[in-house]
Structure formats: C-alpha cells, structure tokens
Design an enzyme around this catalytic site. Sequence first.
Site, short mmCIF file in Angstrom:
data_model
loop_
_atom_site.label_atom_id
_atom_site.label_comp_id
_atom_site.label_asym_id
_atom_site.label_seq_id
_atom_site.Cartn_x
_atom_site.Cartn_y
_atom_site.Cartn_z
N SER A 61 0.85 -1.19 0.00
CA SER A 61 0.00 0.00 0.00
C SER A 61 0.89 1.24 0.00
O SER A 61 1.81 1.34 0.79
CB SER A 61 -0.88 -0.04 1.25
OG SER A 61 -1.63 1.13 1.29
N THR A 117 -1.67 2.71 -7.97
CA THR A 117 -2.74 3.46 -8.61
C THR A 117 -2.17 4.51 -9.55
O THR A 117 -2.64 4.68 -10.69
CB THR A 117 -3.64 4.11 -7.54
OG1 THR A 117 -4.10 3.08 -6.69
CG2 THR A 117 -4.81 4.82 -8.15
N1 LIG Z 1 5.30 8.09 -10.05
C1 LIG Z 1 5.04 8.86 -9.01
N2 LIG Z 1 5.47 10.11 -8.96
C2 LIG Z 1 5.20 10.91 -7.93
N3 LIG Z 1 4.49 10.53 -6.84
C3 LIG Z 1 4.02 9.26 -6.82
C4 LIG Z 1 4.26 8.37 -7.92
N4 LIG Z 1 3.69 7.21 -7.59
C5 LIG Z 1 3.09 7.36 -6.38
N5 LIG Z 1 3.29 8.59 -5.92
C6 LIG Z 1 2.83 9.13 -4.65
O1 LIG Z 1 2.53 8.10 -3.81
C7 LIG Z 1 1.22 8.13 -3.33
C8 LIG Z 1 0.65 6.74 -3.22
O2 LIG Z 1 0.56 6.16 -4.47
P1 LIG Z 1 -0.62 5.20 -4.86
O3 LIG Z 1 -1.91 5.73 -4.38
O4 LIG Z 1 -0.49 4.95 -6.27
O5 LIG Z 1 -0.26 3.94 -4.04
P2 LIG Z 1 -0.91 2.52 -4.13
O6 LIG Z 1 0.16 1.57 -4.41
O7 LIG Z 1 -2.04 2.56 -5.05
O8 LIG Z 1 -1.42 2.31 -2.68
P3 LIG Z 1 -2.70 1.53 -2.20
O9 LIG Z 1 -2.41 0.10 -2.25
O10 LIG Z 1 -2.86 2.00 -0.80
O11 LIG Z 1 -3.80 1.95 -3.03
C9 LIG Z 1 0.49 8.94 -4.37
O12 LIG Z 1 -0.60 9.59 -3.79
C10 LIG Z 1 1.56 9.91 -4.83
O13 LIG Z 1 1.60 10.99 -3.97
MG LIG Z 2 -4.01 2.39 -4.91
#
Ligand SMILES: Nc1ncnc2c1ncn2[C@@H]1O[C@H](COP(=O)(O)OP(=O)(O)OP(=O)(O)O)[C@@H](O)[C@H]1O
Ligand SMILES: [Mg+2]
Length: 1045
Positions: free
Chosen positions: A106, A111
């Site tokens: 997470s 996402t």
């Molecule tokens: N490529 C990127 N560049 C800049 N910031 C990023 C990038 N990827 C992720 N982030 C930052 O990290 C945060 C978390 O990313 P994300 O929501 O995609 O995580 P996730 O893996 O989907 O988590 P979850 O499993 O909780 O949904 C984003 O809100 C963003 O601020």
């Molecule tokens: Mg996510």
Amino acid sequence: MEATKPLLDAAAIGDLVLLDPLSEDSLLRTLRERFQRGDIYTYIGNVLISVNPYQPLPIYTPEKVQEYHNCNFFAVEPHIYAIADDAYRSLRDRDRDQCILITGESGAGKTEASKLVMSYVAAVCSKGEEVDKVKEQLLQSNPVLEAFGNAKTIRNDNSSRFGKYMDVEFDFKGEPLGGVISNYLLEKSRIVRHVRGERNFHIFYQLLAGGSVQLLQQLKLRRDCQHYAYVRGESCSLPGVDDAANFRAVQDAMRVIGFSPTEVTELLEVTAVVLKLGNVELSGSYQASGMEACSIAEPQELQEIGELIGLDPGTLEQALCSRTVKARDETVLTTLSVPQGYYGRDALAKNIYSRLFDWLVTRINTSIQVKPGKQRKVMGVLDIYGFEIFQDNGFEQFIINYCNEKLQQIFILLTLKEEQEEYVREGIQWTPVEFFDNSIICNLIEHSKSGILAMLDEECLRPGVVNEDTFLTKLNLLFATHKHYESKETQNARRIMDTSLPPQCFRIHHYAGKVTYNVTGFIEKNNDLLFRDLSQAMWAARHPLLRSLFPEGDPQKASLKLPPTAGSQFKASVAMLMKNLYSKNPNYIRCIKPNETKAAMLFTPELVLAQVRYLGLMENVRVRRAGYAFRQLYGSFLERYKMLGSRTWPRWTGTDRAGAEALLQELAFPPEELAFGHTKIFIRSPRTLFDLERRRQERVVQLATLIQKMIRGWRCRTQYQLMRKSQIILSAWFRGHAQKNRYKQMKRSALMIQAYVRGWKVRRAYRRYFRADASTRLANFIYRRLVQKFLMGLSRNLPPLAVMDRTWPPAPYKFLADANQELRSIFYRWKCKKYWEELPPQRKALLQTKLCASELFKDKKMLYPKSLQQPFRGKYLDLTQNPKYQKLHAVAKDKLVMSDTVRKVNRANGKAVPRLLLLTTEHLILADTKAAQPKTVLSLGDIRSVSVTRFSDGFLVLHLKETSTGAAKGDFLLVSDHLIELVTRLHQTLMDTSAQALSLHITDQFSTRLQKGDMAITVVESEKAGTNGPVCKKRGSHRMEVLVH
Ligand SMILES: Nc1ncnc2c1ncn2[C@@H]1O[C@H](COP(=O)(O)OP(=O)(O)OP(=O)(O)O)[C@@H](O)[C@H]1O
Ligand SMILES: [Mg+2]
C-alpha cells in the site's frame, strides 16, 4: 552498443539482469543510486521496478510520451511509458491481449502507475471525436471511483480500498472502443470505523467541503465534518488535498462519463443517507418482559433520512430497533438491545455504501462498455489494494493479503516456475534456479476443503453457537504443523515463546512477511448479514436508486437461502481474475515503497530490501539471466519473421522448425543467443529480439514499398493498356474509315475505267457493224432533231408581231444561242419590214423624213428629241386656199416640198423679221409675209452648206456658194420653228434632185459670209434667249452672238 547505453550505465545499471556481480547488496545499491538520481524506474528484463518518489517528477510530459512512442524498448531510459508502449504495440501489432499487473505494498504507487499507463495509451492511440470521447470516459472513471473507493490510510493518503481491474478494449487498429471495470471487495468496514490518523472514503469529505449550499440543503447536510459520527476525526482535511476542488472534478467526471443529473443527485442522496445513518443515536430501555429494547434517541436525523429516501420514519425506526424472527410458522417481533441496534444501523450503512459502490461501477460500465459483436483486443490493468501489515489486522487485511498472495503466485508461475518448466519441457539445457513458490500459502488460505476460508465458511454455516474461538481452534488443529501458519497454540505446542502473538490471533507467513490477524469479527464480516427488516425497509423506500440496491427486500422474492459469504465470493472473483490474467500476456510493474513516512526521495534500504526479497526480485534476475528473453512457437515465429530470409520468403514448404532454423542461420546470430526447443524457438537477449524486430520493420517498409510499387505499376499498366486499347480501336476505326473511303474511290475509278475499257472494247468489237461516221451522223441527227424541235417550237410560239414588242424566247441549248440571237434580229427586221410594207406612201415618206432627220441630228442637236413628237407636216402654209399665197403657189406649183413661216435675222443688226419660206424641189424661196411676194429665190444648188447650233434653238445659217446668184447678199441667217424638218427636207430634196447630201454643220462657232465680208457667229447659251428662239446680238461689224437657250 549505442542502443543499449541507458541500460548499461555502469554506476546504476538500468536493467538488473546486467548487474555484475549479482547480490542483494549490489541490487539494492543500484536501486538506491538510480532512485537518488531521480531514475525511479529499473528493469529486470521486461519487468519494471518502480520506486515511489513521493514527489512529482518532470518525466511524464507530452515530450516524454513522444519519446517513448514506438521506441526501442532497450534504447531508451527505463520508464513506465516504455512498458505501456511495449504492451500496446504487442496488442496492436501482434494481436495479443495484454494485462498489466501492478503489484506492491500500500502506498507503493500502484494506482499512480495504472493511471500513467492509461494516460500513455490514451495519448498515443489515434485521435478522433469518437475515440477521444471513449478515452475521456475511460480516464474520467478514475476520479469517480477514487472518490468513492479510496481513503486516507496511515500508509497512503489516497489508498485504494477496493480492487480494480479494468479491461480497456481496442479495435484492430488499436483505437480504444471502451472498457469494463471489475471491482473487488470494498473495505466497507471503513464506513463505520477507521483508526486514528485515517479517514473515511474521500467522497464524504468532498461532498461536505465542495457541495454547494443549495446541494447540502437538498441533501439535508451540514457543512461540518465533526457533526457526522462516521467521518468525525482529528483531521477532516488533508494537507495538500483540496476536497472541494476534487468534488467539482468528480461531478465533472460523472458528467463526462454520462451520468444524468438525476442519477448524480440520487447517488449523492444515498451517500448523504449513509452519512446521516451514523448520527442516528439509540437509547436503551427495558420492556415489561425485562427484555432490552432500544429506541431512537433523537428523531430529527431519522426524520430527515426518511424524507430523503421517501420512507416513513416510523418504518425505519421499527426496522432499526426491532427484528422479525420466524419461528416455525410464527413471526415474532423482538426488540433489539442498543448494541444490536447499533450493529444493525452500521450494517445497514455499510451495505448501502458497498452496494452503492457496486452500482457506481456498473453504471460506469454501462457508459464505457463496447457494443457487442465488435472484434476487440483487450488490455487489462490491475490495480489492487497492496499488501498490508497493520498493528491490528482483521478480515479485510486477510482478504487483501490473500489477493496479493495470488498475484505473487501468478508472477512466480509465469516468470519463475512456468519459465523454468518450459525450458525443461522444450528440452533446453537448463540449471534450475531456486525460488520460493507461494502456492503453499495460497493453498493454506483458499483450499476448497481445508483452507482457512473454507473453515471460516464452515464455521459461519454451522448451527449452534458460532464464534471466532471455535474457528481459531479449528485452524490450530488443522494447521498445527503448517510451516506458514502460527498461533499461540501452535507456538505453545512447538514451545516457542512469542509475546507478539496474542491469543485471539493467528499468523500467516505471507510471501511478503508475517501478518498477525485478529480473528475478532471474521465470522460477522464473512457472513455479511443484514437484518431482513432493514433490507425490506430499504426496498420499501420510494427512492429509486436506494430501492434498486436492495432487491432481496422485496417480500415476493424473500428467500431463506443464505447468500454466499464474503470470503467465498471474494475467492470466486479472485479465481476468475486469475483465469482472466492467465489468458493474457502479462506485463509486470512492481512498485516499491522507499520509506514509511511518505517522504520525498527518502530511501530506506531495509524497507526496500524487505520488498526486494518478498517480491522475489533476486530470483527473477537469476532466472532471467539464465534464461531466454523471448520464446515463440516455430509457426508464429516463422510467420512473423519469414520475410527476413531469402529461403523462407515468400513461402516455406518445409516444417516450421526447419524454416525457423534456416531463417536464423541466414541471419547469422551468435549461436549462444538462440536455442531450439521442441516446439519453440528461444532467443536469449532482448537485444537480439529487437534486432530482429528492427530488421523486420525495415523489411516491412521495403515490402510495403514493393507492394505499393507493384500496385502503382499495375494501376499504371492497366491504365496504359486501356488507353492503348482505346487508341488502337480509335485508330483502327479511323484507318478503316479512311481505307473504306479510299477503297470506294478506287472502286469508283476502277468501275469507270472498266466502263471505259469495256465500252472501248465493245465499241471496237462492234465497230465493224457500224459505218465509220455513224457517230457523226447520230450526232447530227440529234442536233437536227434538237434544232427542229427548237424551230418548230419557235414557230408555234412566235412573239407578238407588234413592232415595239421585242420579246424573244431564250435559246433552249447553249449551242443554239447564236442562232437564236440571229433569228431574233431576223424576226425583228422581218416584223419591221412587214410593218413598213403595210404603211401608206405618205406615211412612208414621212417616216423616211423622220429617219433622215434622225440620221442628221440624233445625238448632235438638243432640239432633235423635241422634234420626235412633232409630225412633219411639211406644208404649214395653206398655199392653195389662202388667196394671198396664190402667187407663191404658182411659183411652187407641184414642186413644193415644204412651206412655213420663218424669221430672217438681219445681218446688220441681228433683228429678226418673219418671212414665208417655200422649199421646192428646186428652190428655196423666202417671201415677205404681208404681200407674199418672193423676195429671195435660191436655187438649191446654190446652197453650199447649212450650219445649226448644238442647242434646242431654231437658228440656222444657209451658206451659199460664192458662185451662186443670190450669193451677193451673203449667207442667210434664219430662225425656224421646224428647224429639224426644214433641214431634213432640204437634205432630202438635195438628195432626190442632185443625189448630193446636204453639208450640215452642227457647231457653236461658225462664220458667215456677208456682203461686207465675213462675220463670226458665236453661239452663247443664255437665259436671255427666252423661249421664242434665239436672240441675235450684233457685236461689232464682224461678230454676232446668238443667245440660245
Ligand atoms: N510516479 C510517481 N510520482 C510521484 N508521486 C508518486 C508516484 N507514484 C506514487 N506517488 C505518490 O505516492 C502516493 C501513493 O501512491 P498510490 O496511491 O499509487 O499507491 P498505491 O500503491 O495505489 O497504494 P494503495 O495500495 O494504498 O492503493 C500517491 O498519492 C503519490 O503521492
Ligand atoms: Mg491504490
């Protein structure tokens, strides 16, 4: 070398496969080095590792999109766009369905990665009104789903609280047609409870912050988070997040997707109902029977909910505070205690929200779905909640981690196990690489008979007292010796002292780490039951959307059958998802979280190392290094690349394998790069594959050019042939026509020549039968006949005999023209002669005189035309009757030719005196008018000549011969009114008597001889002359002017 430079960066190699030496240390160092330089992406072959930078990076610009569009995968810096591009091209060009599996903890950036992939594909696929609309709808589904399905957690401010798998569907050209979204188990417990530092789903905060006053009024909401129990917490707003702006974005997105305003309103109404349900307070009491009961503490909120959903608050209160229990055939209404009441209320709120979320996904799908019947290719993007290890892990974490375990299994199966097994299957020399196979953990959870989920279901369905303790005991019994299962009991059995494992918990050694799950709530959450009274109450509401969410509330359809448990539902949907993913070509994006504090550019090696370990990245590199980057069935390989070999193109007649071998031999790749399996060709390095692809690209261009050339050539040739054919037809017709004309001409000429020749021959043959002059005679005969006809015709139609009529018919033939003319004059003369002969002698004499006058004067004297009208009477004086003239009569006797009165001009003064003039056959006598006494008698023979003027006067001069008797007096100047007649008769008389013509001068100037010498007479034309003849004016002694008119 140039092409792979980005990957061969010595300090921080872009593809970990090329790492040397390969160790956890070097791998970690490389990731760190790259991360610190801002290179968050690294490859292991074609698996992308993405380390979350937690800060916006300038690497997602449109220029970058262009850079990676149709790029050579290994020629550019590792990037998520390269993976997306590779997948999209493989889908479009190789017709292979793709799936992009994004895994990670997470907050690792899954996402975000999925959105980047989607936006890249949207940017590179073609544009057009329809396509853009589809793209926009697909992209706009994200903010809507995130608003309703994401929440702030401790690890991630925008944590996905549901699993999402989105199939984007393309047509054969690679244009997006639409998509299908599948959602997996929303973490609905968050509706009613969240731990400190977290929030409920974004939509509640967004609605309260961004909804207009009017909207909030309509939804009967207050703009105050703290007012609502479900969203109340220490932090309603998040730093750096503008909930109000996000709400507007969500509203816009819904509009783009195609939600009607009514649908949006209904959706928000139901959302508001959930929010307000949390504020429904219950108060306890006791019934007379001593049973606990509860009632609504403050009816206001319930009242408002009732108004919102169109339901009587009483019905809702009853459903919330009591329960109908069916015992045998009886239905009994039992009251609920306060905790039971709250349980029911929360269950209702959770159910409404999770069903609303399902409805939302279905509604979006309705908008973006592709019409059936279209052929499509699919790119699936999986963004599922990441692996979670909390302090206190419940049913949700268990489910989430199970799902992640399954994804890891796919990864292991496809990249490690399957790959290695394939080498063995294909007979390729292979030294196995050790890796951890997590099927054992998956089995522990999902085994249909003895898996934790099966046990849980069994426990839920078991009659009697059901609680988590018996469930845990069962697990302990079943998995007492399981390597990946632990609990207080099993530890005790193994004599392990572990204070971190409380009694109510079990622990699973997941691939990503050990997670301790507290069994409390497992059964309840798995059962996911909602009191029937509540679902019936919801169904009874007039709100169309809410009502549709609870179909089981319809008493008609009430069934006693228990719905499937949450666990088994999830298991089934995960199984389906796995099946779906297996059928596609997988592309992996493995997201790594570099720190626990969401700090920008902070790299915590221990944390990353743990993820590297559990993600199996080391094994991944090893297998990759030992293995082959690419494999394909000989048939497909040959089909794709056969144009590169002279022997295999255009057709290979041998076996596919032989073809592939012949082709690769010709391309002369190093032997270690290739391996020939039983059914597949293996290519070791991606570089070789890219080389192949590059050559193919070039060759395809050549072939396309060739096809173009041939088609253009063919088109031009057919065009030319058509033109030529037409031209030939034209010229053939033209030549034919010209030749026909020529032939006709020749034929005519030939016939003519023939006719002549034949005629000549015939004439020659027949000549002896005819006399030599037959033709002349014939001609003469014909001529004669013609002449005869002409003359006969003429005789029958002679013109009138009147002398004055000069008409004459024209000649019928040209050869008769001269004769006709001649005849005409003969006829005329003959006519005249006849006329002449018929005239009486006097008339004849008169006419003769007239003729003579004409000969003398015609066209010479102007008087002549006047004289034509005058009859020549000759004897103007009546000598016989008038006694005065007896004497004269006696003189003239029978010889009188003409008698008249003239005027004699006095030669001395020019005055005229009248005289009688007698012309006889011998003499010309002038007598005075009174006595009629002859004064002058001139013998005609004495007259030498006569002069007259040109004009129309009657002046004449009688010139006498010098020898004559009367000549002494000189010439006579006379004026006669019948000058023409007089002179003519004089001339005739002279002719008759002496056969001499009268010498006549018609002149303007002449001289006369007088007694006293000559006198010049000049004739002058003048007005003064008057009408009575000329006026003679004497000018000196020898000149006289005669004024005439
Ligand atoms: N490529 C990127 N560049 C800049 N910031 C990023 C990038 N990827 C992720 N982030 C930052 O990290 C945060 C978390 O990313 P994300 O929501 O995609 O995580 P996730 O893996 O989907 O988590 P979850 O499993 O909780 O949904 C984003 O809100 C963003 O601020
Ligand atoms: Mg996510």
